[in-house]
Write a protein that holds these residues in place. Structure first.
Motif, PDB file in Angstrom:
ATOM      1  N   GLY A   1       0.925  -1.194   0.359  1.00  0.00           N
ATOM      2  CA  GLY A   1       0.345  -0.060  -0.317  1.00  0.00           C
ATOM      3  C   GLY A   1       0.761   1.436   0.044  1.00  0.00           C
ATOM      4  O   GLY A   1       1.730   1.188   0.650  1.00  0.00           O
TER       5      GLY A   1
ATOM      6  N   GLU B   1      -8.391  -3.216   4.931  1.00  0.00           N
ATOM      7  CA  GLU B   1      -7.896  -3.964   3.731  1.00  0.00           C
ATOM      8  C   GLU B   1      -8.562  -3.882   1.898  1.00  0.00           C
ATOM      9  O   GLU B   1      -9.895  -3.530   2.383  1.00  0.00           O
ATOM     10  CB  GLU B   1      -8.711  -5.618   3.500  1.00  0.00           C
ATOM     11  CG  GLU B   1      -8.516  -6.158   3.146  1.00  0.00           C
ATOM     12  CD  GLU B   1      -9.075  -7.959   3.029  1.00  0.00           C
ATOM     13  OE1 GLU B   1      -9.624  -8.702   2.316  1.00  0.00           O
ATOM     14  OE2 GLU B   1      -8.826  -8.621   4.190  1.00  0.00           O
ATOM     15  N   LYS B   2      -7.783  -3.850   1.031  1.00  0.00           N
ATOM     16  CA  LYS B   2      -8.412  -2.981  -0.429  1.00  0.00           C
ATOM     17  C   LYS B   2      -8.637  -4.270  -1.096  1.00  0.00           C
ATOM     18  O   LYS B   2      -9.518  -4.143  -2.053  1.00  0.00           O
ATOM     19  CB  LYS B   2      -7.834  -2.185  -0.321  1.00  0.00           C
ATOM     20  CG  LYS B   2      -7.699  -1.849  -1.978  1.00  0.00           C
ATOM     21  CD  LYS B   2      -7.201  -0.754  -2.512  1.00  0.00           C
ATOM     22  CE  LYS B   2      -7.623  -0.068  -3.832  1.00  0.00           C
ATOM     23  NZ  LYS B   2      -6.228   0.906  -4.183  1.00  0.00           N
TER      24      LYS B   2
ATOM     25  N   ALA C   1      -4.299  -1.870  -7.446  1.00  0.00           N
ATOM     26  CA  ALA C   1      -4.364  -1.838  -6.155  1.00  0.00           C
ATOM     27  C   ALA C   1      -3.159  -0.516  -5.706  1.00  0.00           C
ATOM     28  O   ALA C   1      -3.195  -0.083  -3.971  1.00  0.00           O
ATOM     29  CB  ALA C   1      -4.750  -2.779  -5.141  1.00  0.00           C
TER      30      ALA C   1
ATOM     31  N   GLU D   1      -5.317   0.083   2.773  1.00  0.00           N
ATOM     32  CA  GLU D   1      -5.369   1.326   2.469  1.00  0.00           C
ATOM     33  C   GLU D   1      -6.827   1.987   3.088  1.00  0.00           C
ATOM     34  O   GLU D   1      -7.826   1.767   3.927  1.00  0.00           O
ATOM     35  CB  GLU D   1      -6.997   1.047   0.775  1.00  0.00           C
ATOM     36  CG  GLU D   1      -6.926   2.862   0.809  1.00  0.00           C
ATOM     37  CD  GLU D   1      -7.796   3.086  -0.969  1.00  0.00           C
ATOM     38  OE1 GLU D   1      -7.101   3.549  -2.238  1.00  0.00           O
ATOM     39  OE2 GLU D   1      -8.997   2.715  -0.713  1.00  0.00           O
TER      40      GLU D   1
END
Length: 231
Positions: A34, A211-212, A228, A207
């Motif tokens: 991230g 959780e993304k 992502a 993000e």
């Protein structure tokens, strides 16, 4: 080895992590990815016990962990290599390695020869002060110090940050060797995309503290993962 469900974490009144779940298996690398400031380091601090979590369940090797301290978790096999390395600059390489003895019983207080097989330069520099090493050598020392504790779970926070390319390649080979041994789970926080993609068996993208994206390497296309983690 590691199974965390719905972990939350606060700094004062600010919520940093919101119901994050993460698993790590022996013989695998779990990559946490991230952009800056999404909670990756905070997640490792919660796993290592250096910052108490606010909620969530935490199981290590099948045993539920309560509000354990960092020292107690180290005794149970959790080793943490923090961002910035945090070696002791005025201690020698040998003395830095021996600080890992603190969580070991007396019978195990020795530096395994395997560590010098992984990081040969450290054997040459045993009498040199940690602060006199290059950044890449300090990173090798920080990982070696963690390995002195004979961990079941190894947490690595940005091990490639500020490191020259040849040392990045060596650290990658060491992580691959540790994974291949099959007796250790590894959680790797990493922003160097190709390094993480090559080593990761499963991925967790964060993000804004949540959780993304989650999945195994064979389930996530490279472009999907890259999108992502991109700004």
């Amino acid at each position: 080895m590691l199974n965390i469900t719905d972990l939350t974490l606060h700094y004062g009144g600010s919520q940093i992590l919101n119901r994050v779940s993460v698993t790590a298996r022996r013989g695998e690398v779990t990559c946490v990815m991230g952009t800056n400031g999404v909670g990756k380091t905070s997640l490792l601090k919660a796993i290592s016990g250096t910052h108490p979590r606010s909620g969530g369940t935490y199981r290590l090797d099948g045993v539920e962990i309560g509000r354990a301290s960092a020292h107690a978790l180290a005794q149970q096999g959790v080793a943490y290599v923090p961002q910035g390395r945090e070696i002791f600059p005025f201690l020698t390489v040998k003395e830095n390695l021996e600080t890992g003895f603190a969580c070991l019983p007396r019978s195990e207080r020795s530096v395994p020869e395997e560590i010098f097989d992984l990081f040969p330069i450290l054997k040459e520099f045993l009498g040199r002060r940690g602060g006199d090493l290059s950044g890449g050598q300090q990173q090798q020392l920080a990982i070696a110090r963690a390995l002195v504790t004979r961990p079941k779970l190894l947490l690595l926070d940005e091990p490639t940050e500020g490191i020259q390319p040849n040392i990045i390649q060596q650290i990658g080979r060491v992580i691959a060797q540790l994974r291949a041994r099959g007796d250790m789970a590894i959680v790797l926080v990493e922003q160097y995309f190709d390094f993480a993609r090559e080593l990761g068996d499963q991925f967790l993208v964060l993000e804004r503290g949540a959780e993304k994206l989650r999945g195994r390497a064979d389930e996530i296309e490279r472009d999907t993962l890259l999108a992502a983690v991109s700004v």
